[in-house]
Design a protein around this motif. Structure first.
Motif, PDB file in Angstrom:
ATOM      1  N   ILE A   1       1.024  -0.877  -0.186  1.00  0.00           N
ATOM      2  CA  ILE A   1       0.017   0.036  -0.009  1.00  0.00           C
ATOM      3  C   ILE A   1       0.814   1.210   0.040  1.00  0.00           C
ATOM      4  N   LEU A   2       0.774   2.076  -1.117  1.00  0.00           N
ATOM      5  CA  LEU A   2       1.655   3.324  -1.095  1.00  0.00           C
ATOM      6  C   LEU A   2       0.749   4.468  -0.635  1.00  0.00           C
ATOM      7  N   VAL A   3       1.069   5.130   0.081  1.00  0.00           N
ATOM      8  CA  VAL A   3       0.205   6.278   0.721  1.00  0.00           C
ATOM      9  C   VAL A   3       0.597   7.613   0.155  1.00  0.00           C
ATOM     10  N   PHE A   4      -0.242   8.177  -0.406  1.00  0.00           N
ATOM     11  CA  PHE A   4      -0.023   9.708  -0.809  1.00  0.00           C
ATOM     12  C   PHE A   4      -0.937  10.450  -0.039  1.00  0.00           C
ATOM     13  N   ALA A   5      -0.242  11.783   0.456  1.00  0.00           N
ATOM     14  CA  ALA A   5      -1.185  12.626   1.223  1.00  0.00           C
ATOM     15  C   ALA A   5      -1.663  13.822   0.262  1.00  0.00           C
ATOM     16  N   ALA A   6      -2.845  13.830   0.168  1.00  0.00           N
ATOM     17  CA  ALA A   6      -3.365  14.880  -0.925  1.00  0.00           C
ATOM     18  C   ALA A   6      -2.938  16.418  -0.521  1.00  0.00           C
TER      19      ALA A   6
ATOM     20  N   ASN B   1      -4.495   9.572   0.904  1.00  0.00           N
ATOM     21  CA  ASN B   1      -5.149  10.115   1.624  1.00  0.00           C
ATOM     22  C   ASN B   1      -5.782  11.389   1.900  1.00  0.00           C
ATOM     23  N   SER B   2      -6.926  11.733   1.742  1.00  0.00           N
ATOM     24  CA  SER B   2      -7.610  12.821   1.486  1.00  0.00           C
ATOM     25  C   SER B   2      -7.423  13.903   2.458  1.00  0.00           C
TER      26      SER B   2
ATOM     27  N   ARG C   1     -11.587  16.193  -0.372  1.00  0.00           N
ATOM     28  CA  ARG C   1     -11.838  15.588  -1.530  1.00  0.00           C
ATOM     29  C   ARG C   1     -11.401  16.141  -2.885  1.00  0.00           C
ATOM     30  N   SER C   2     -11.728  17.284  -3.072  1.00  0.00           N
ATOM     31  CA  SER C   2     -11.302  17.786  -4.250  1.00  0.00           C
ATOM     32  C   SER C   2      -9.526  17.836  -4.584  1.00  0.00           C
ATOM     33  N   GLU C   3      -8.995  17.929  -3.374  1.00  0.00           N
ATOM     34  CA  GLU C   3      -7.712  18.330  -3.571  1.00  0.00           C
ATOM     35  C   GLU C   3      -7.140  16.610  -4.038  1.00  0.00           C
ATOM     36  N   ALA C   4      -7.816  15.616  -3.081  1.00  0.00           N
ATOM     37  CA  ALA C   4      -7.550  14.124  -3.291  1.00  0.00           C
ATOM     38  C   ALA C   4      -7.915  13.848  -5.087  1.00  0.00           C
ATOM     39  N   ASP C   5      -8.847  14.382  -5.404  1.00  0.00           N
ATOM     40  CA  ASP C   5      -9.251  14.086  -6.817  1.00  0.00           C
ATOM     41  C   ASP C   5      -8.130  14.583  -7.859  1.00  0.00           C
TER      42      ASP C   5
ATOM     43  N   LEU D   1      -6.853   4.370  -5.010  1.00  0.00           N
ATOM     44  CA  LEU D   1      -8.089   4.561  -4.114  1.00  0.00           C
ATOM     45  C   LEU D   1      -7.982   5.704  -3.326  1.00  0.00           C
ATOM     46  N   VAL D   2      -9.168   6.611  -3.061  1.00  0.00           N
ATOM     47  CA  VAL D   2      -9.162   7.962  -2.121  1.00  0.00           C
ATOM     48  C   VAL D   2      -9.803   7.314  -0.957  1.00  0.00           C
ATOM     49  N   ALA D   3      -9.221   7.525   0.215  1.00  0.00           N
ATOM     50  CA  ALA D   3      -9.733   7.534   1.421  1.00  0.00           C
ATOM     51  C   ALA D   3      -9.232   8.122   2.721  1.00  0.00           C
ATOM     52  N   ASP D   4      -9.731   8.386   3.721  1.00  0.00           N
ATOM     53  CA  ASP D   4      -9.192   8.968   4.760  1.00  0.00           C
ATOM     54  C   ASP D   4      -8.520   7.920   5.645  1.00  0.00           C
ATOM     55  N   CYS D   5      -7.303   7.879   5.911  1.00  0.00           N
ATOM     56  CA  CYS D   5      -6.410   6.889   6.540  1.00  0.00           C
ATOM     57  C   CYS D   5      -6.752   6.715   8.083  1.00  0.00           C
ATOM     58  N   ASN D   6      -7.323   7.778   8.465  1.00  0.00           N
ATOM     59  CA  ASN D   6      -7.726   7.641   9.965  1.00  0.00           C
ATOM     60  C   ASN D   6      -9.311   7.312  10.023  1.00  0.00           C
TER      61      ASN D   6
END
Ligand SMILES: Nc1nc2c(ncn2[C@@H]2O[C@H](COP(=O)(O)OP(=O)(O)O)[C@@H](O)[C@H]2O)c(=O)[nH]1
Ligand code: SF4
Ligand SMILES: [Mg+2]
Length: 409
Positions: free
Chosen positions: A96-101, A129-130, A134-138, A156-161
């Motif tokens: 799982i490679l996590v990207f911070a939006a 991780n949005s 959400r718009s930044e994540a998109d 996939l876009v999600a909130d990691c917490n």
């Protein structure tokens, strides 16, 4: 808990979580495990050592989830941490490679990691991780999707917490669903005993409990093999080398298969019923954990060594060496007897393994029952990349004692 502990880590699906510091990796492992497995903090560099957590995740089964320090950690200890992160990468079956939006930095580090996984055909879940935006994540999603190719990845876009806004329902379920979509259907279908047995077979195990055997315990390859044979509905009989003939004389039928400790190979071959096929735990584990074909080529390469050759012995356990230790004593002795006392032998243990083994003429690996297949294959890849032949204890001993051709695989 007893059930959980019955699956050793070496046999679990290894899920590695990677990404920059503060992207939400530790929050994610806590979300997946439902526990405070890792410390979550906005202080960069909080996760100093990879955290390994074994758990059952339906429908993936027995897993180990690995939380890692940030890939761009520039603190004084950063280099050492990156080494450990690299080791975690080598063990990872699915990443799982996590990207911070909300992180505007370029994605070179992440892309390097992504390419590394793609090269090794490790499936990757790219998780944005949005942080609730959400718009930044998109925007980030669009950017990354252009980089992703092939079906070995999911974005996939999600909130990691685990924060669940109006559009965010069951974050954990979505992440686990995406992971299981990434795994090939047959990923846990391999057997230690391959196609050597069928239901109702009588299988005899020869397991000398000599000085090297841990007191009052069986070693992992033996335990795992017994469990698998029972699952495969075979009848399993165990004996020691000195009781082999006695045991055979008391059996009504000859065993279809005999699996022996490789040290007793020759003796068992000479005393077994003709119709019983013979293999060894090490040869079975060579195929199960590694690349049997490469190991056989490596074992045959032994014939080309000479007294000036350099051999690396890689033993995964870190136990204090005992008298008659197979890796430190028996194999070097067999080799020196044949090629002379000057033969150079180095021994590494645990997770120590040279990044570039080019200075060796041959690598001899132990059965590696403590490690997962992915990690052993990463060692074989290093040997292959350096054009160094590699084999393992059992295959090497079978060759050195002249019975490699007589073993069923
Ligand atoms: N709002 C929000 N904050 C998050 C989320 N994920 C992580 N954080 C916060 O970001 C900081 C870093 O998170 P952490 O999981 O420790 O990141 P790591 O360095 O990648 O392990 C912490 O303060 C977390 O509470 C998220 O999905 N939403
Ligand atoms: S030395 Fe290797 S084969 Fe032997 S028990 Fe340890 S990991 Fe398994
Ligand atoms: Mg962390």
């Amino acid at each position: 808990m007893a059930e959980l502990n019955s699956t050793p880590n070496a046999n679990r699906l290894h899920i590695g979580i990677f990404g920059r510091t503060n992207s939400g990796k530790s929050s994610l492992i806590n979300l997946i495990t439902g526990q405070n497995t890792s410390i979550v903090s906005e202080v960069a560099g909080t996760t100093t050592d990879p955290v390994y957590k074994a758990m059952e995740i339906s429908p993936l089964g027995a897993c180990v989830i690995i939380d890692t320090p940030g890939i761009e950690d520039s603190t004084a200890l950063g280099a050492q941490r990156l080494e450990k992160t690299k080791l975690a990468m080598e063990k990872t079956d699915v990443a799982i490679l996590v990207f911070a939006a909300n992180d505007q930095r370029d994605l070179a580090e992440e892309y390097r990691m992504l390419e590394n996984f793609q090269k090794k055909k490790v499936p990757v879940l790219c998780l944005i991780n949005s942080f609730g935006n959400r718009s930044e994540a998109d925007v980030l999603k669009e950017k990354i999707s252009q980089k992703l190719r092939g079906d070995n990845n999911v974005l996939l876009v999600a909130d990691c917490n685990g924060a669940e806004g109006p559009e965010e329902k069951d974050t954990r379920g979505k992440i686990v669903g995406a992971l299981s979509k990434l795994m090939p259907e047959d990923y846990d279908d391999t057997f230690i005993t391959g196609d050597l047995v069928k239901e109702n077979d009588l299988v005899l195990l020869v397991m000398p409990q000599d000085i090297q055997a841990p007191k009052r315990r069986l070693i992992l390859p033996q335990v795992q093999t017994i469990r698998e044979l029972l699952d495969r509905k075979c009848t399993v009989v165990s004996t020691t080398t000195d009781k082999l003939e006695n045991t055979l004389s008391r059996l009504k039928d000859a065993p279809q298969l005999i699996i022996t400790d490789s040290q007793a190979f020759k003796f068992v071959y000479e005393h077994k019923p003709k119709e019983s096929r013979l293999t060894s735990f090490s040869v079975l584990f060579a195929a199960y954990k590694g690349d049997l074909k490469y190991y056989i080529e490596g074992a045959r390469f032994i014939d080309s060594l000479n007294e000036h050759s350099r051999v690396l012995i890689a033993e995964c356990c870190t136990h204090a060496p005992l008298a008659e230790d197979i890796g430190r004593v028996k194999i070097p002795r067999l080799l020196r007897k044949r090629f002379g006392e000057a033969l150079h032998v180095d021994v590494v243990s645990g997770t120590d393994f040279p990044e570039d083994p080019a200075k060796y003429d041959l690598v001899i690996q132990c059965g590696a029952c403590m490690f997962n297949r992915r990690y052993v294959l990463s060692r074989i890849d290093k040997a292959k990349a350096a054009s160094v032949p590699m084999t393992n204890y059992g295959v090497a001993i079978a060759h050195l004692t002249g019975i490699l051709d007589k073993v069923v695989m």
